[in-house]
Write a protein that holds these residues in place. Structure first.
Motif, PDB file in Angstrom:
ATOM      1  N   ALA A   1       0.740  -1.248  -0.008  1.00 52.12           N
ATOM      2  CA  ALA A   1       0.011  -0.225  -0.073  1.00 52.12           C
ATOM      3  C   ALA A   1       0.935   1.121  -0.081  1.00 52.12           C
ATOM      4  N   ARG A   2       1.892   1.273   0.802  1.00 48.09           N
ATOM      5  CA  ARG A   2       2.718   2.397   0.920  1.00 48.09           C
ATOM      6  C   ARG A   2       3.277   2.501  -0.591  1.00 48.09           C
ATOM      7  N   ARG A   3       3.986   1.461  -1.102  1.00 50.24           N
ATOM      8  CA  ARG A   3       4.531   1.672  -2.461  1.00 50.24           C
ATOM      9  C   ARG A   3       3.434   2.268  -3.524  1.00 50.24           C
ATOM     10  N   LEU A   4       2.135   1.784  -3.515  1.00 50.93           N
ATOM     11  CA  LEU A   4       1.192   2.206  -4.355  1.00 50.93           C
ATOM     12  C   LEU A   4       1.075   3.547  -4.206  1.00 50.93           C
ATOM     13  N   ALA A   5       1.008   3.979  -2.840  1.00 50.05           N
ATOM     14  CA  ALA A   5       0.548   5.674  -2.625  1.00 50.05           C
ATOM     15  C   ALA A   5       1.683   6.343  -3.331  1.00 50.05           C
ATOM     16  N   ALA A   6       2.996   5.944  -3.041  1.00 42.35           N
ATOM     17  CA  ALA A   6       4.206   6.753  -3.339  1.00 42.35           C
ATOM     18  C   ALA A   6       4.155   6.695  -4.800  1.00 42.35           C
ATOM     19  N   ALA A   7       3.827   5.637  -5.603  1.00 41.91           N
ATOM     20  CA  ALA A   7       3.875   5.621  -6.911  1.00 41.91           C
ATOM     21  C   ALA A   7       2.962   6.685  -7.429  1.00 41.91           C
ATOM     22  N   THR A   8       1.485   6.543  -7.459  1.00 41.07           N
ATOM     23  CA  THR A   8       0.442   7.083  -8.009  1.00 41.07           C
ATOM     24  C   THR A   8       0.076   8.282  -7.314  1.00 41.07           C
ATOM     25  N   GLY A   9       0.187   8.330  -6.095  1.00 36.67           N
ATOM     26  CA  GLY A   9      -0.609   9.313  -5.090  1.00 36.67           C
ATOM     27  C   GLY A   9      -1.972   9.173  -4.629  1.00 36.67           C
ATOM     28  N   VAL A  10      -2.359   7.764  -5.283  1.00 38.08           N
ATOM     29  CA  VAL A  10      -3.538   7.360  -4.778  1.00 38.08           C
ATOM     30  C   VAL A  10      -3.733   6.847  -3.574  1.00 38.08           C
ATOM     31  N   THR A  11      -4.506   7.013  -2.456  1.00 39.09           N
ATOM     32  CA  THR A  11      -4.654   6.529  -1.244  1.00 39.09           C
ATOM     33  C   THR A  11      -5.777   5.747  -0.897  1.00 39.09           C
ATOM     34  N   GLY A  12      -6.813   6.617  -0.698  1.00 44.50           N
ATOM     35  CA  GLY A  12      -8.061   6.132  -0.316  1.00 44.50           C
ATOM     36  C   GLY A  12      -8.929   5.290  -1.380  1.00 44.50           C
ATOM     37  N   THR A  13      -8.629   5.590  -2.597  1.00 43.58           N
ATOM     38  CA  THR A  13      -9.613   4.924  -3.523  1.00 43.58           C
ATOM     39  C   THR A  13      -8.922   3.527  -4.013  1.00 43.58           C
ATOM     40  N   GLY A  14      -9.698   2.933  -4.951  1.00 44.90           N
ATOM     41  CA  GLY A  14      -8.914   2.046  -5.696  1.00 44.90           C
ATOM     42  C   GLY A  14      -9.223   0.732  -4.787  1.00 44.90           C
ATOM     43  N   HIS A  15      -8.452  -0.365  -5.167  1.00 48.80           N
ATOM     44  CA  HIS A  15      -8.326  -1.798  -4.540  1.00 48.80           C
ATOM     45  C   HIS A  15      -6.967  -2.209  -4.754  1.00 48.80           C
ATOM     46  N   LEU A  16      -6.314  -2.746  -3.598  1.00 50.67           N
ATOM     47  CA  LEU A  16      -5.182  -3.293  -3.618  1.00 50.67           C
ATOM     48  C   LEU A  16      -5.328  -4.764  -2.870  1.00 50.67           C
ATOM     49  N   GLU A  17      -4.874  -5.839  -3.557  1.00 54.64           N
ATOM     50  CA  GLU A  17      -4.879  -7.041  -2.737  1.00 54.64           C
ATOM     51  C   GLU A  17      -3.576  -7.977  -3.388  1.00 54.64           C
ATOM     52  N   GLN A  18      -3.366  -9.032  -2.590  1.00 48.40           N
ATOM     53  CA  GLN A  18      -2.264  -9.740  -2.879  1.00 48.40           C
ATOM     54  C   GLN A  18      -2.648 -10.836  -4.025  1.00 48.40           C
TER      55      GLN A  18
ATOM     56  N   TYR B   1     -18.437 -11.390  -8.357  1.00 50.51           N
ATOM     57  CA  TYR B   1     -18.782 -11.612  -6.929  1.00 50.51           C
ATOM     58  C   TYR B   1     -18.337 -10.794  -5.946  1.00 50.51           C
ATOM     59  N   THR B   2     -17.571  -9.639  -6.442  1.00 52.12           N
ATOM     60  CA  THR B   2     -17.443  -8.323  -5.191  1.00 52.12           C
ATOM     61  C   THR B   2     -17.703  -7.291  -6.073  1.00 52.12           C
ATOM     62  N   PRO B   3     -17.827  -6.174  -5.139  1.00 53.60           N
ATOM     63  CA  PRO B   3     -17.881  -4.874  -5.690  1.00 53.60           C
ATOM     64  C   PRO B   3     -16.620  -4.194  -6.403  1.00 53.60           C
ATOM     65  N   LEU B   4     -15.672  -5.033  -6.865  1.00 54.42           N
ATOM     66  CA  LEU B   4     -14.554  -4.621  -7.292  1.00 54.42           C
ATOM     67  C   LEU B   4     -14.546  -3.572  -8.385  1.00 54.42           C
ATOM     68  N   ALA B   5     -15.587  -3.608  -9.259  1.00 50.98           N
ATOM     69  CA  ALA B   5     -15.836  -2.682 -10.466  1.00 50.98           C
ATOM     70  C   ALA B   5     -15.737  -1.455 -10.000  1.00 50.98           C
ATOM     71  N   ALA B   6     -16.046  -0.988  -8.775  1.00 48.27           N
ATOM     72  CA  ALA B   6     -16.127   0.326  -8.314  1.00 48.27           C
ATOM     73  C   ALA B   6     -14.808   1.002  -7.915  1.00 48.27           C
ATOM     74  N   ALA B   7     -13.943  -0.048  -7.779  1.00 43.99           N
ATOM     75  CA  ALA B   7     -12.319   0.463  -7.643  1.00 43.99           C
ATOM     76  C   ALA B   7     -12.015   1.036  -8.853  1.00 43.99           C
TER      77      ALA B   7
END
Lengths: 229, 229
Positions: free
Chosen positions: A55-72, A148-154
DNA sequence: CCAAAAGTGTTGTCCATACACCCATGG
DNA sequence: CCATGGGTGTATGGACAACACTTTTGG
């Protein structure tokens, strides 16, 4: 591995693998192997939670923090996967709303969004190491999770219309969905989306659409199955 | 992490964590932490494919080779997860047919099958480190995959009846399924099961059931959804 | 007024559920 | 003959795909 929607197509961010150096959010390997494209990645310092690190890497890379979706996504390991020191790679999958144009590249190798449907075409990027396999796994995970998840909103902005949401499914699955039926299906799934009571700005003909934001659901009951077979 | 069905209940294999030593297929840590139960596991020598390594370990542990199902679950990492040297754990999930009684334990700490429904009861095992989280993740993965993959057959012998298969779903989901409808659903899913044209031996009253083996399907179309909401 | 996009109504078809009923075996 | 479990038939209700139709905007 970053996925987004650009011009109605599902795209993955790849880094050109042909010169040394690094960009803010990626540490590609030195140019020892063949030229080609690879996924952005880096190394873990050892004593940090994997999810938090990603999550830290993603935020540093894109500036995106609260939105989107991140998973292993999955862990890839063993020999003969790339010339780096032997070890495993823990791949993470991020789904984000349309990022502002090509991603920033202060210095170092260039990155660009590639439509996933172009990956196996002659004009598409050649992926090095086992990164093609990772991209295939990630795209398949995303396609499946849309059901089967609300992933599309991400993949949408914080406020979106049902047409925005429908275009996510259409791009990811490569199908055309019937707008009236899609609307009914989404609205009849509890807590998938929440109406805001406002409308989007009209844009060039057509009735303005109502705005929604993501609801609290973590799974869709019933699922939104893609027409298969 | 090994899952199986015993007496109609979904069970996970745990190792008692209170004395040094090791068993053939597990290398639990020395007794530095609190007493309790943990998942069997070990260390990778570094230069082997993760999937192959897990398969080799599983075969060595149980003798099972061709049957069952093995897949990567997730990678857990970061500090404060257990007193071992900092690092990550790549968890694998195996689903197997009923193994012969309690598993072999030539020497070292004892292992036993625990019904997953007992994990959060006072009489249940206390899991150390983050192993409770791993078990919960694995059980949820198995429950979900039953819906849209032929995974249930992995919990059965090579030849099984539809009642055997139904009991897998009933145990994993904790519901009762209607036998006639279950039968129709399974048989109408292409390549889920293949009839053998033979019947099982009758066992104490009741018509003998037809025998089936697993089909070639890797995904169920349509899925066998559990009744939710 | 026309085109385009959003949203509503309606209808036929399919499928799952529930349950009645028949088959085959042991006692 | 009865109990038990396997297997078949069937009616009813709900969900969904298809498509006609209305609403609201820009040109």
């Amino acid at each position: 591995m970053l996925l987004t929607l650009r011009s109605g197509r599902l795209c993955v961010l790849l880094i050109q693998h042909d010169q040394p150096g690094s960009v803010a959010w990626a540490e590609p390997v030195a140019p020892a192997g063949p030229a080609g494209w690879l996924l952005p990645g880096g190394f873990v310092d050892g004593d940090e939670d994997l999810d938090a690190h990603a999550a830290r890497r993603l935020a540093a890379a894109t500036g995106v923090t609260g939105t989107g979706h991140l998973e292993q996504l999955r862990t890839y390991g063993g020999p003969h996967r790339d010339p780096r020191p032997a070890g495993v790679s823990v791949a993470y999958l991020a789904m984000l709303a349309n990022l502002p144009q090509p991603p920033p590249r202060p210095h170092g190798p260039g990155g660009r969004w590639w439509p996933v449907e172009d990956l196996d075409t002659p004009d598409g990027p050649a992926l090095v190491f086992d990164h093609r396999r990772i991209v295939v796994d990630g795209v398949e995970r995303a396609r499946g999770k849309l059901e089967y998840t609300p992933l599309a909103a991400a993949f949408c902005e914080d406020e979106f219309t049902l047409a925005d949401l429908r275009r996510v499914y259409e791009a990811a699955w490569g199908v055309a969905l019937d707008p009236p039926n899609f609307r009914r299906k989404v609205l009849s799934t509890p807590d998938f989306v929440v109406p805001l009571g406002r409308r989007a700005l009209p844009r060039g003909g057509g009735r303005p659409a109502e705005l929604y934001r993501r609801g609290a659901a973590t799974a869709l009951h019933p699922p939104l199955l893609r027409r298969s077979v």
